[in-house]
Design a protein around this motif. Structure first.
Motif, PDB file in Angstrom:
ATOM      1  N   UNK A  97      43.564  44.873  43.488  1.00 31.75           N
ATOM      2  CA  UNK A  97      42.486  43.736  43.655  1.00 31.75           C
ATOM      3  C   UNK A  97      42.244  43.575  42.093  1.00 31.75           C
ATOM      4  N   UNK A  98      41.881  42.234  41.651  1.00 30.32           N
ATOM      5  CA  UNK A  98      41.527  41.911  40.371  1.00 30.32           C
ATOM      6  C   UNK A  98      40.062  42.239  39.846  1.00 30.32           C
ATOM      7  N   UNK A  99      40.053  42.558  38.666  1.00 29.77           N
ATOM      8  CA  UNK A  99      38.843  42.790  38.157  1.00 29.77           C
ATOM      9  C   UNK A  99      37.802  41.762  38.212  1.00 29.77           C
ATOM     10  N   UNK A 100      36.400  41.849  38.073  1.00 28.66           N
ATOM     11  CA  UNK A 100      35.469  40.800  37.979  1.00 28.66           C
ATOM     12  C   UNK A 100      35.296  40.264  36.554  1.00 28.66           C
ATOM     13  N   UNK A 101      35.647  38.837  36.224  1.00 28.15           N
ATOM     14  CA  UNK A 101      35.618  38.032  35.134  1.00 28.15           C
ATOM     15  C   UNK A 101      36.362  38.826  34.015  1.00 28.15           C
ATOM     16  N   UNK A 102      37.872  38.819  34.370  1.00 24.28           N
ATOM     17  CA  UNK A 102      38.761  39.423  33.434  1.00 24.28           C
ATOM     18  C   UNK A 102      38.722  40.706  33.085  1.00 24.28           C
ATOM     19  N   UNK A 103      38.231  41.664  33.943  1.00 29.22           N
ATOM     20  CA  UNK A 103      38.297  43.000  33.884  1.00 29.22           C
ATOM     21  C   UNK A 103      39.595  43.668  34.551  1.00 29.22           C
ATOM     22  N   UNK A 104      40.120  44.597  34.212  1.00 33.94           N
ATOM     23  CA  UNK A 104      41.544  44.994  34.595  1.00 33.94           C
ATOM     24  C   UNK A 104      41.663  45.027  35.998  1.00 33.94           C
ATOM     25  N   UNK A 105      42.717  44.581  36.538  1.00 37.56           N
ATOM     26  CA  UNK A 105      43.041  44.742  38.167  1.00 37.56           C
ATOM     27  C   UNK A 105      43.391  46.195  38.263  1.00 37.56           C
ATOM     28  N   UNK A 106      42.916  46.401  39.837  1.00 38.28           N
ATOM     29  CA  UNK A 106      43.555  47.770  40.196  1.00 38.28           C
ATOM     30  C   UNK A 106      45.046  47.854  40.454  1.00 38.28           C
ATOM     31  N   UNK A 107      45.644  48.938  40.801  1.00 31.94           N
ATOM     32  CA  UNK A 107      46.960  49.053  41.182  1.00 31.94           C
ATOM     33  C   UNK A 107      47.176  48.974  42.803  1.00 31.94           C
TER      34      UNK A 107
END
Length: 294
Positions: free
Chosen positions: A240-250
């Motif tokens: 899942x992509x992070x909120x507002x540019x935070x790192x994505x999960x795997x």
């Protein structure tokens, strides 16, 4: 969905529309027909129809089959693995429920801890031959991906992220109510920033300021030779992509090796049951068996 209903008509796009146009049309319509936001008694059916159309037209191979044969599977199947068993992840309907829910729920601290995207896990089945020799699998799944229109920032062009004026950056608001016991004070997530502590003055219209949108993804997975059931393969950044540019999960791929019709596996050894005659058993013999070869 009715076989006579045209997928392009459902999304409201031309037959030569590119992938980005198709995705934007899907997101725009989903915002009005999703059961979480629509009072229409047929909202659930309409969203399923919309989702079905998008799942076909957003995939190059399915779309090519549909354009040529009138069906997403084509004459002999889709040719890749469509993963529906997502443990810890979400299907498209759940993705949209989460997407429309935005930052609601939980305190400011819990919301900030969740800015990074969550890991997603899927189960992938391979044959014994594929496990022995190694292979490449193309899988299709749904996730919240970085918004293409704002590059994951959640901001429209020229917009800025500012401290929330209501909660002054704390992420929560305090209310005081009178009761027969006296004044009762309670805290709840700020309704303006949904517990984030910041707001965007001009949020991206496509993702509504989240920096991520529901997306149908397709990626290649390399399965190493010798893999066994229970092996986990981690694909960095495809959860899942992070909120507002935070790192994505795997993305975590849980491998399962399917049972074989002739061989039984024990570790790295293969066992084969073969019939021989009484004479062969008594005198000894050589028999030829077919193994697994490149």
């Amino acid at each position: 969905m009715s076989e006579n209903r045209d997928y392009y008509e459902v999304l409201g796009v031309d037959r030569d529309a590119d992938a980005r146009t198709i995705k934007r049309a899907f997101l725009k319509k989903a915002r009005t027909v999703h059961p979480d936001v629509s009072d229409d008694p047929e909202a659930e059916a309409k969203f399923k129809e919309l989702n079905e159309a998008y799942s076909v037209l957003s995939d190059e191979q399915k779309r090519a089959n549909y354009d040529r044969y009138g069906t997403a599977d084509g004459p002999s199947g889709s040719g890749y693995v469509d993963i529906n068993d997502i443990f810890g992840g979400m299907g498209m309907d759940d993705l949209f429920s989460s997407f429309f829910g935005g930052g609601a729920g939980g305190g400011a601290r819990s919301r900030r801890e969740r800015r990074r995207g969550r890991d997603m896990a899927i189960s992938l089945s391979v044959t014994l031959e594929e496990a022995a020799l190694g292979c490449k699998k193309t899988i299709s799944y749904d996730r919240l991906a970085p918004c293409e229109d704002c590059n994951g920032t959640g901001r429209a062009e020229g917009a800025q992220e500012k401290q929330c004026g209501r909660c002054h950056g704390t992420g929560y608001v305090t209310t005081v109510q009178r009761s027969f016991l006296g004044q009762v004070q309670s805290s709840s997530p700020c309704p303006d920033c949904h517990g984030e502590g910041t707001v965007i003055d001009h949020p991206c219209e496509t993702c509504d300021g989240q920096g991520r949108t529901p997306s149908h993804e397709k990626i290649d997975i390399d399965i190493p030779a010798g893999v066994s059931t229970g092996r986990q393969l981690r694909v960095s950044g495809f959860g899942e992509a992070g909120l507002r540019g935070e790192p994505s999960g795997d993305l975590i791929v849980n491998v399962r090796v399917a049972d074989h019709e002739r061989f039984k596996r024990n570790g790295d050894d293969l066992y084969l049951l073969s019939d021989i005659s009484i004479a062969q058993a008594a005198l000894g013999c050589e028999i030829e068996v077919e193994g697994i070869m490149p």
